[in-house]
Design an enzyme around this catalytic site. Sequence first.
Site, PDB file in Angstrom:
ATOM      1  CG  PHE A   1      16.012 -94.392 -46.105  1.00 25.29           C
ATOM      2  CD1 PHE A   1      14.918 -93.674 -46.117  1.00 25.29           C
ATOM      3  CD2 PHE A   1      17.241 -94.405 -45.856  1.00 25.29           C
ATOM      4  CE1 PHE A   1      15.319 -92.473 -45.732  1.00 25.29           C
ATOM      5  CE2 PHE A   1      17.646 -92.979 -45.470  1.00 25.29           C
ATOM      6  CZ  PHE A   1      16.527 -91.924 -45.316  1.00 25.29           C
TER       7      PHE A   1
ATOM      8  CG  ASP B   1      22.814 -97.329 -49.512  1.00 27.24           C
ATOM      9  OD1 ASP B   1      23.477 -97.252 -48.704  1.00 27.24           O
ATOM     10  OD2 ASP B   1      21.779 -96.634 -49.722  1.00 27.24           O
TER      11      ASP B   1
ATOM     12  CE  LYS C   1      22.607 -93.622 -41.436  1.00 28.69           C
ATOM     13  NZ  LYS C   1      21.689 -94.361 -42.616  1.00 28.69           N
TER      14      LYS C   1
HETATM   15  C1  LIG Z   1      21.171 -93.479 -43.644  1.00 29.21           C
HETATM   16  C2  LIG Z   1      21.072 -93.841 -44.987  1.00 29.21           C
HETATM   17  C3  LIG Z   1      21.378 -93.398 -46.225  1.00 29.21           C
HETATM   18  C4  LIG Z   1      21.459 -91.755 -46.156  1.00 29.21           C
HETATM   19  O1  LIG Z   1      22.533 -91.183 -45.421  1.00 29.21           O
HETATM   20  P1  LIG Z   1      22.318 -89.602 -44.787  1.00 29.21           P
HETATM   21  O2  LIG Z   1      23.883 -89.502 -44.306  1.00 29.21           O
HETATM   22  O3  LIG Z   1      21.305 -89.518 -43.877  1.00 29.21           O
HETATM   23  O4  LIG Z   1      22.103 -88.891 -46.256  1.00 29.21           O
HETATM   24  C5  LIG Z   1      21.386 -93.796 -47.232  1.00 29.21           C
HETATM   25  N1  LIG Z   1      21.192 -95.135 -47.628  1.00 29.21           N
HETATM   26  C6  LIG Z   1      21.103 -96.005 -46.425  1.00 29.21           C
HETATM   27  C7  LIG Z   1      21.018 -97.595 -46.499  1.00 29.21           C
HETATM   28  C8  LIG Z   1      20.951 -95.385 -45.146  1.00 29.21           C
HETATM   29  O5  LIG Z   1      20.459 -96.049 -43.961  1.00 29.21           O
END
Ligand SMILES: *Cc1c(COP(=O)(O)O)cnc(C)c1O
Length: 400
Positions: A140, A225, A254
């Site tokens: 994700f 990520d 985040k």
């Molecule tokens: C939440 C998340 C994203 C996307 O972030 P947004 O601010 O919702 O665009 C990308 N990678 C990971 C691992 C995430 O948990």
Amino acid sequence: MKTQDFVELEEKYGAHNYHPLDVVLEKGDGVWVYDVEGNKYLDCLSAYSAVNQGHVHPRILDALVEQANKLTLTSRAFRNSQLALFYKELADISGYEMSLPMNSGAEAVETAIKLARKWAYQVKGVKRHQAEIIIADGNFHGRTITIISFSSEEFYKDDFGPLTPGFISVKYGDADAIADAITPNTAAVMLEPIQGEAGVVIPPEGYLTQVAEMCKENNVLFIADEIQTGLGRTGRFFACEHEDVRADITIIGKALSGGFYPVSAVLADADVLGLFQPGEHGSTFGGNPLGAAVARAAIQVLLDENLIEKADTLGTYFMEQLAEIPSPHVKSVRGKGMLIGVELNEDAGGARRFCEALQEQGILAKETHDHIIRFAPPLVITKEIIDEALPKIREVLNLK
Ligand SMILES: *Cc1c(COP(=O)(O)O)cnc(C)c1O
């Protein structure tokens, strides 16, 4: 207005791209949130780990208000007095020479993809438009067209093509699968150190180390990520540190703003991030003084309150206690630091009903996929609060 009134308005006037629990929150304080009926809940989601510092942290709030009174947005056409300090502090704490600020996580992922492709053409010598990026099944990374193009959830992309080419998906946790997928055109391997949205999937020990070594040997960038796993959530500043791995590019978001304001960033050394030339990439709000001031305070709170160590010790405690709960429904409990997944048996009737029962008990958690409950409270949680929550969780995990 009552809960049901808000729900009806939302359902009527808002797009239905989420399926939230029917709890309407209006106030937050640390680990606690309060709904419009005055009920108090322990937040065990932390807005998908965006609120590691706790809701409405007073120091971040002060930074926001102070900066909002001075200057909020300049665009990058001009410089602002917060951005330079944000860069410097991010470099000091992350160990990366440079950073590039964006807003949402998805934008930062897109930025990292652009950067990796540019590096492939400019540095590695891959033929234009031939670069490949290896990603993992179950990933994700966000919701833009390019990012969903390499999702393994058909549902995320079925109706949204044509999709972006150039991505090769391999089994998560299997380093050999990556070795087999690397070609002379491979620009990067991009992974989550722990797959959060997939249900807190932890790769076998040594996986990240092997991948990072393989990338080095093959002149391929390793992109981590850490949008969900970074900034203390797993008990380290970056989850990659559990294996002493340093990615070539790390993506954060985040909790970088402690939940006040969308701030994300791509981190890398100058030999990579220095490749962007003026005009090649940008964002009106990226690097704005309000976001930069908020992020500076949010990082400082993580450090000053030892939230990273707390995630390590209290998270381990919480996970051990959860694992000891006798329950006919639980298949496994796993996690790192304060990122914990409780996987339910196939015949448990789905995680949703357990989340609804937790809500009745004053605990907000969200199912991920059909049968996993994620427990990821703000890192300001205390042992006492965990101990109060455990009997309630125990009751719910023993639902008929
Ligand atoms: C939440 C998340 C994203 C996307 O972030 P947004 O601010 O919702 O665009 C990308 N990678 C990971 C691992 C995430 O948990």
